[in-house]
Motif scaffolding. Sequence first.
Motif, PDB file in Angstrom:
ATOM      1  N   GLN A  23       0.826  -1.212   0.000  1.00 60.70           N
ATOM      2  CA  GLN A  23       0.000   0.000   0.000  1.00 60.70           C
ATOM      3  C   GLN A  23       0.859   1.259   0.000  1.00 60.70           C
ATOM      4  N   GLN A  24       1.999   1.222   0.667  1.00 59.37           N
ATOM      5  CA  GLN A  24       2.918   2.370   0.596  1.00 59.37           C
ATOM      6  C   GLN A  24       3.313   2.639  -0.853  1.00 59.37           C
ATOM      7  N   ARG A  25       3.659   1.578  -1.555  1.00 56.93           N
ATOM      8  CA  ARG A  25       4.117   1.732  -2.939  1.00 56.93           C
ATOM      9  C   ARG A  25       2.991   2.236  -3.839  1.00 56.93           C
ATOM     10  N   ASP A  32       5.187  12.354  -6.837  1.00 54.52           N
ATOM     11  CA  ASP A  32       6.343  12.496  -7.729  1.00 54.52           C
ATOM     12  C   ASP A  32       7.531  11.630  -7.302  1.00 54.52           C
ATOM     13  N   VAL A  33       7.350  10.797  -6.302  1.00 56.33           N
ATOM     14  CA  VAL A  33       8.431   9.949  -5.822  1.00 56.33           C
ATOM     15  C   VAL A  33       8.584   8.737  -6.741  1.00 56.33           C
ATOM     16  N   ASP A  34       9.805   8.499  -7.190  1.00 56.26           N
ATOM     17  CA  ASP A  34      10.136   7.323  -7.977  1.00 56.26           C
ATOM     18  C   ASP A  34      10.564   6.220  -7.013  1.00 56.26           C
ATOM     19  N   VAL A  35       9.829   5.107  -6.983  1.00 51.89           N
ATOM     20  CA  VAL A  35      10.057   4.057  -5.992  1.00 51.89           C
ATOM     21  C   VAL A  35      10.809   2.882  -6.605  1.00 51.89           C
ATOM     22  N   VAL A  36      11.858   2.429  -5.909  1.00 50.29           N
ATOM     23  CA  VAL A  36      12.524   1.170  -6.237  1.00 50.29           C
ATOM     24  C   VAL A  36      12.305   0.228  -5.059  1.00 50.29           C
ATOM     25  N   THR A  37      12.184  -1.061  -5.331  1.00 51.36           N
ATOM     26  CA  THR A  37      11.810  -1.999  -4.278  1.00 51.36           C
ATOM     27  C   THR A  37      12.935  -2.936  -3.867  1.00 51.36           C
ATOM     28  N   THR A  38      14.052  -2.906  -4.566  1.00 53.50           N
ATOM     29  CA  THR A  38      15.206  -3.711  -4.151  1.00 53.50           C
ATOM     30  C   THR A  38      16.420  -2.817  -3.988  1.00 53.50           C
ATOM     31  N   GLU A 148       7.235   9.138  13.997  1.00 48.30           N
ATOM     32  CA  GLU A 148       6.028   9.748  13.439  1.00 48.30           C
ATOM     33  C   GLU A 148       5.001   8.671  13.127  1.00 48.30           C
ATOM     34  N   PRO A 149       3.784   8.782  13.651  1.00 48.75           N
ATOM     35  CA  PRO A 149       2.730   7.848  13.252  1.00 48.75           C
ATOM     36  C   PRO A 149       2.213   8.189  11.849  1.00 48.75           C
ATOM     37  N   VAL A 150       2.096   7.166  11.016  1.00 49.30           N
ATOM     38  CA  VAL A 150       1.502   7.300   9.686  1.00 49.30           C
ATOM     39  C   VAL A 150       0.591   6.096   9.486  1.00 49.30           C
ATOM     40  N   THR A 151      -0.673   6.336   9.247  1.00 53.61           N
ATOM     41  CA  THR A 151      -1.611   5.230   9.053  1.00 53.61           C
ATOM     42  C   THR A 151      -1.149   4.294   7.950  1.00 53.61           C
ATOM     43  N   GLY A 336       0.149   8.585   0.591  1.00 51.62           N
ATOM     44  CA  GLY A 336       1.204   8.943  -0.355  1.00 51.62           C
ATOM     45  C   GLY A 336       1.716  10.353  -0.141  1.00 51.62           C
ATOM     46  N   ASP A 337       0.798  11.287   0.037  1.00 52.67           N
ATOM     47  CA  ASP A 337       1.206  12.681   0.264  1.00 52.67           C
ATOM     48  C   ASP A 337       2.010  12.815   1.551  1.00 52.67           C
ATOM     49  N   ARG A 338       1.594  12.088   2.585  1.00 57.18           N
ATOM     50  CA  ARG A 338       2.288  12.164   3.876  1.00 57.18           C
ATOM     51  C   ARG A 338       3.704  11.605   3.761  1.00 57.18           C
ATOM     52  N   LEU A 339       3.848  10.453   3.106  1.00 52.12           N
ATOM     53  CA  LEU A 339       5.169   9.860   2.956  1.00 52.12           C
ATOM     54  C   LEU A 339       6.082  10.755   2.122  1.00 52.12           C
ATOM     55  N   ALA A 340       5.551  11.285   1.020  1.00 52.35           N
ATOM     56  CA  ALA A 340       6.364  12.151   0.161  1.00 52.35           C
ATOM     57  C   ALA A 340       6.830  13.387   0.915  1.00 52.35           C
ATOM     58  N   ASP A 341       5.958  13.964   1.732  1.00 47.75           N
ATOM     59  CA  ASP A 341       6.323  15.145   2.518  1.00 47.75           C
ATOM     60  C   ASP A 341       7.422  14.808   3.537  1.00 47.75           C
ATOM     61  N   LEU A 342       7.302  13.648   4.182  1.00 41.14           N
ATOM     62  CA  LEU A 342       8.304  13.258   5.171  1.00 41.14           C
ATOM     63  C   LEU A 342       9.651  12.990   4.507  1.00 41.14           C
ATOM     64  N   TYR A 343       9.634  12.316   3.354  1.00 42.73           N
ATOM     65  CA  TYR A 343      10.883  12.092   2.625  1.00 42.73           C
ATOM     66  C   TYR A 343      11.550  13.419   2.270  1.00 42.73           C
ATOM     67  N   GLN A 344      10.760  14.358   1.752  1.00 40.25           N
ATOM     68  CA  GLN A 344      11.327  15.633   1.319  1.00 40.25           C
ATOM     69  C   GLN A 344      11.887  16.410   2.506  1.00 40.25           C
TER      70      GLN A 344
END
Length: 362
Positions: A23-25, A32-38, A148-151, A336-344
């Motif tokens: 679900q994260q992916r 706009d995040v480009d995701v790699v899984t390995t 940080e809690p993230v559902t 998705g928006d929450r994860l992208a904001d935290l990464y940035q």
Amino acid sequence: MRALNYLELESHIRGGMTTAAAQQRKALATTDVDVVTTPWKAGNPVQSLGTAFAGMGYFEEFDVVHCNLVGPGSVAVARHAKRQDIPLVLHAHFTAEDFAESYRGSSTVAPALKPYLRWFYSQADLVLCPSEYTKGVLESYPVTAPIEPVTNGVDIESLQGHEALREETRERFDLDGTVVFAVGEVIERKGLTTFCETAKRTEYDFAWFGPYETGPQASAVTKRWTQNPPENVRFTGFVDDKRAAFGAGDVYMFPAKVENQGIAVLEAMATGKAIVVRDIPVFEEFLTDEHDCLKCDSTAEFVDALERLDADPDLRDRLGENARESVEEHTLDRVGDRLADLYQTLLDDSGTASGNREGESL
């Protein structure tokens, strides 16, 4: 930005952790995040030795590392991130508390997990967890990294069409009338004994949709109930389409003793089912008694709640509709928006511009 979303041993494990990572992916695919899984240059750690010796690097290139497990592969990736000054996110999907009462010997092993989890999670630049409850547990260890809690969120799209599977699934598992159901792995920590004891005191059909261990790793409690269930209880084993469970069932019963959030609870909410849960701290965060669920403290209270819902279809419908509205706070676009904001934010704080990094040689 290129982010690694890594679930170690992904093809060999099951349960909420695999669902959460998937679900994260899916959530990040809307950003706009480009995701790699390995993390491995050649797809796995052994074959990547060849690329390392050829001077092409051992690790893939990414700007942010997000690990979803705590094993040796994740430790290696975390060490690589720290050496290369790549922001490191570690996701706490489980704790020593919720590992107990899962498999044979897990309650004995669980206390020994705390020092390891404290060490592992404390390496992170940011620890993510599914709830405020879990944050409090980690702080008590104490994990020293920011938390940080993230559902975990709910993939509403994946549940569409569940109604069409109702009759087929009921016929397959010989279910009739008001069906009380649960979804997920069959373990005592999720309230297996309460589920079965409640069933013995009622005349409803009960169905638990999900896999269970039968070999030496199975706990004595799991073996006892699955090998000799009450007459009105069905243990279906693994079902390849979770929509079958939500189509067949009427009341979602989840008497878990410890839970970090409960993805299947969110899924039940999304399908508009009446929900009955044990009154434990984590559910205070997104479920309200008598509004979008009924909360219980004992087997007798679970029996009473089921009888109320069976006798009052309007109550069942009201709770289900309110649950469907409450779960809107957990949609994947929000995740998705929450994860992208935290990464940035991590990238900004590290002073590193977003851009692919060179793979590291051994």
